[in-house]
Design a protein around this motif. Structure first.
Motif, short mmCIF file in Angstrom:
data_model
loop_
_atom_site.label_atom_id
_atom_site.label_comp_id
_atom_site.label_asym_id
_atom_site.label_seq_id
_atom_site.Cartn_x
_atom_site.Cartn_y
_atom_site.Cartn_z
N GLN A 57 0.85 -1.18 0.00
CA GLN A 57 0.00 0.00 0.00
C GLN A 57 0.90 1.24 0.00
OE1 GLN A 57 -3.46 0.00 -0.10
NE2 GLN A 57 -3.17 -2.19 -0.47
N PHE A 58 0.43 2.30 -0.63
CA PHE A 58 1.21 3.54 -0.60
C PHE A 58 0.28 4.73 -0.62
CE2 PHE A 58 0.48 2.55 -5.03
CZ PHE A 58 0.33 3.77 -5.68
N ALA A 59 0.74 5.83 -0.04
CA ALA A 59 -0.06 7.05 0.03
C ALA A 59 -0.24 7.63 -1.36
CB ALA A 59 0.62 8.06 0.95
N ARG A 60 -1.43 8.19 -1.62
CA ARG A 60 -1.74 8.80 -2.91
C ARG A 60 -1.52 10.30 -2.87
NH1 ARG A 60 -2.69 5.02 -7.13
NH2 ARG A 60 -3.38 3.10 -6.12
N ALA A 61 -1.12 10.83 -4.00
CA ALA A 61 -0.79 12.25 -4.08
C ALA A 61 -2.01 13.13 -3.90
CB ALA A 61 -0.14 12.54 -5.44
N PRO A 62 -1.82 14.32 -3.32
CA PRO A 62 -2.92 15.29 -3.17
C PRO A 62 -3.48 15.73 -4.51
CG PRO A 62 -1.02 15.91 -1.83
CD PRO A 62 -0.56 14.81 -2.74
N LYS A 63 -4.68 16.31 -4.46
CA LYS A 63 -5.36 16.75 -5.67
C LYS A 63 -5.36 18.26 -5.83
CE LYS A 63 -8.29 12.63 -5.90
NZ LYS A 63 -9.68 12.10 -6.00
N GLN A 64 -4.54 18.93 -5.03
CA GLN A 64 -4.36 20.38 -5.17
C GLN A 64 -2.90 20.64 -5.57
OE1 GLN A 64 -6.89 22.54 -4.99
NE2 GLN A 64 -8.25 20.78 -4.60
N TRP A 65 -2.71 21.53 -6.54
CA TRP A 65 -1.40 21.73 -7.16
C TRP A 65 -0.30 22.06 -6.16
CZ3 TRP A 65 1.41 20.51 -11.09
CH2 TRP A 65 2.46 21.30 -11.54
N ASP A 66 -0.52 23.08 -5.34
CA ASP A 66 0.53 23.49 -4.40
C ASP A 66 0.86 22.38 -3.41
OD1 ASP A 66 0.73 25.93 -5.63
OD2 ASP A 66 -0.56 26.97 -4.20
N GLU A 67 -0.17 21.71 -2.90
CA GLU A 67 0.05 20.60 -1.98
C GLU A 67 0.76 19.46 -2.67
OE1 GLU A 67 -3.56 19.35 -0.12
OE2 GLU A 67 -4.21 21.39 0.30
N LEU A 68 0.41 19.24 -3.93
CA LEU A 68 1.02 18.15 -4.70
C LEU A 68 2.52 18.35 -4.83
CD1 LEU A 68 1.02 15.71 -6.62
CD2 LEU A 68 0.29 17.27 -8.46
N LEU A 69 2.95 19.56 -5.15
CA LEU A 69 4.38 19.82 -5.32
C LEU A 69 5.16 19.57 -4.03
CD1 LEU A 69 4.28 23.05 -7.51
CD2 LEU A 69 4.88 20.73 -8.27
N VAL A 70 4.61 20.04 -2.93
CA VAL A 70 5.28 19.84 -1.64
C VAL A 70 5.33 18.36 -1.30
CG1 VAL A 70 5.14 20.27 0.84
CG2 VAL A 70 4.67 22.12 -0.79
N TRP A 71 4.23 17.66 -1.52
CA TRP A 71 4.16 16.22 -1.23
C TRP A 71 5.13 15.43 -2.09
CZ3 TRP A 71 2.66 11.62 -3.65
CH2 TRP A 71 2.31 10.55 -2.80
N TRP A 72 5.19 15.78 -3.36
CA TRP A 72 6.12 15.10 -4.27
C TRP A 72 7.56 15.31 -3.82
CZ3 TRP A 72 7.69 17.17 -9.70
CH2 TRP A 72 8.55 16.26 -10.32
N ASP A 73 7.91 16.54 -3.45
CA ASP A 73 9.27 16.79 -2.95
C ASP A 73 9.61 15.83 -1.80
OD1 ASP A 73 9.61 18.88 -4.72
OD2 ASP A 73 9.12 20.44 -3.26
#
Length: 241
Positions: A66-82
């Motif tokens: 299992q793995f966490a899924r990326a956010p669906k808001q752009w700014d949050e997505l970039l931070v999460w991806w980092d």
């Protein structure tokens, strides 16, 4: 190539991908991926990096974790991806490179294999981000790295379902500046056989030739300066060419 080389490529290509994606903006179209916006592209690579980070430390290697899924808001997505990309890179460095892991398509997996996979996954999607930004950079991937990406696509990864294919013939892939070549033999209804060869002068029914960078892009179905000659039906039979 060494494990550290792949890790460095993941790191460098992720930074370049992010820069191009931010410059293009989340709503920009991604030409090589019909139906995708830059947001879709970034969310895809973020989810891939998240899954990889978990695969590397999972105790059960018989099934994907299992793995966490990326956010669906752009700014949050970039931070999460980092964050997930940094975790993945740390694990590539810290873990035993030969540690067994789960791998898709019943392939043998390891930390080393996943570093190679993510190096090429991230590099190809970096090209997508550049194109979304309107920059057909024609950046020259290092010939050794590009040739490894050709080898991974043609030899290591599943080529697809050819059960209904009627193609019959042989294709030569020649990466001139890397001194590498591969032959792909297609037979009706069968998975193609791919063999590295030391003789790029072999007579074949079709040829894909150019720099390693160009052939790398071609086998991953991205815009390329590789030259294709010979039987067009053989190219039509290959979903990645």
């Amino acid at each position: 190539m060494e494990h550290a080389d792949f890790v460095n490529h993941v790191r460098e290509q992720a930074v370049a991908l992010r820069e191009a994606a931010v410059a293009a903006g989340p709503d920009a179209k991604v030409p090589p991926c019909p139906g995708w916006t830059v947001f879709d592209l970034v969310r895809h690579i973020a989810n891939v990096h998240s899954r990889t980070a978990e695969v590397l430390v999972a105790q059960d290697i018989s099934a994907p974790p299992q793995f966490a899924r990326a956010p669906k808001q752009w700014d949050e997505l970039l931070v999460w991806w980092d964050d997930v990309a940094a975790t993945m890179l740390d694990r590539f460095v810290e873990l035993d490179h030969d540690k067994p892991t789960w791998m898709f398509a019943s392939m043998p997996g390891s930390v080393r294999v996943w570093a190679r996979r993510q190096a090429h996954e991230t590099a190809i999607h970096r090209v997508d981000a550049d194109l979304a930004h309107g920059v057909d950079s024609r950046l020259i991937f290092d010939p050794q790295f590009a040739a490894d990406g050709i080898d991974e696509r043609l030899v290591a990864l599943p080529l697809g379902n050819f059960s209904s294919s009627t193609a019959n013939g042989t294709v030569l892939f020649h990466a001139a500046d890397a001194g590498r070549a591969w032959t792909m033999t297609l037979s009706p209804g069968e998975t193609p056989e791919v063999t590295p060869t030391a003789d790029p002068a072999l007579h074949t029914d079709a040829v894909v030739a150019g720099t390693a960078d160009a052939v790398y892009r071609a086998v991953w179905n991205r815009p390329s300066t590789a030259v294709k000659t010979g039987d067009p039906s053989l190219f039509d039979a290959l979903p990645t060419i």
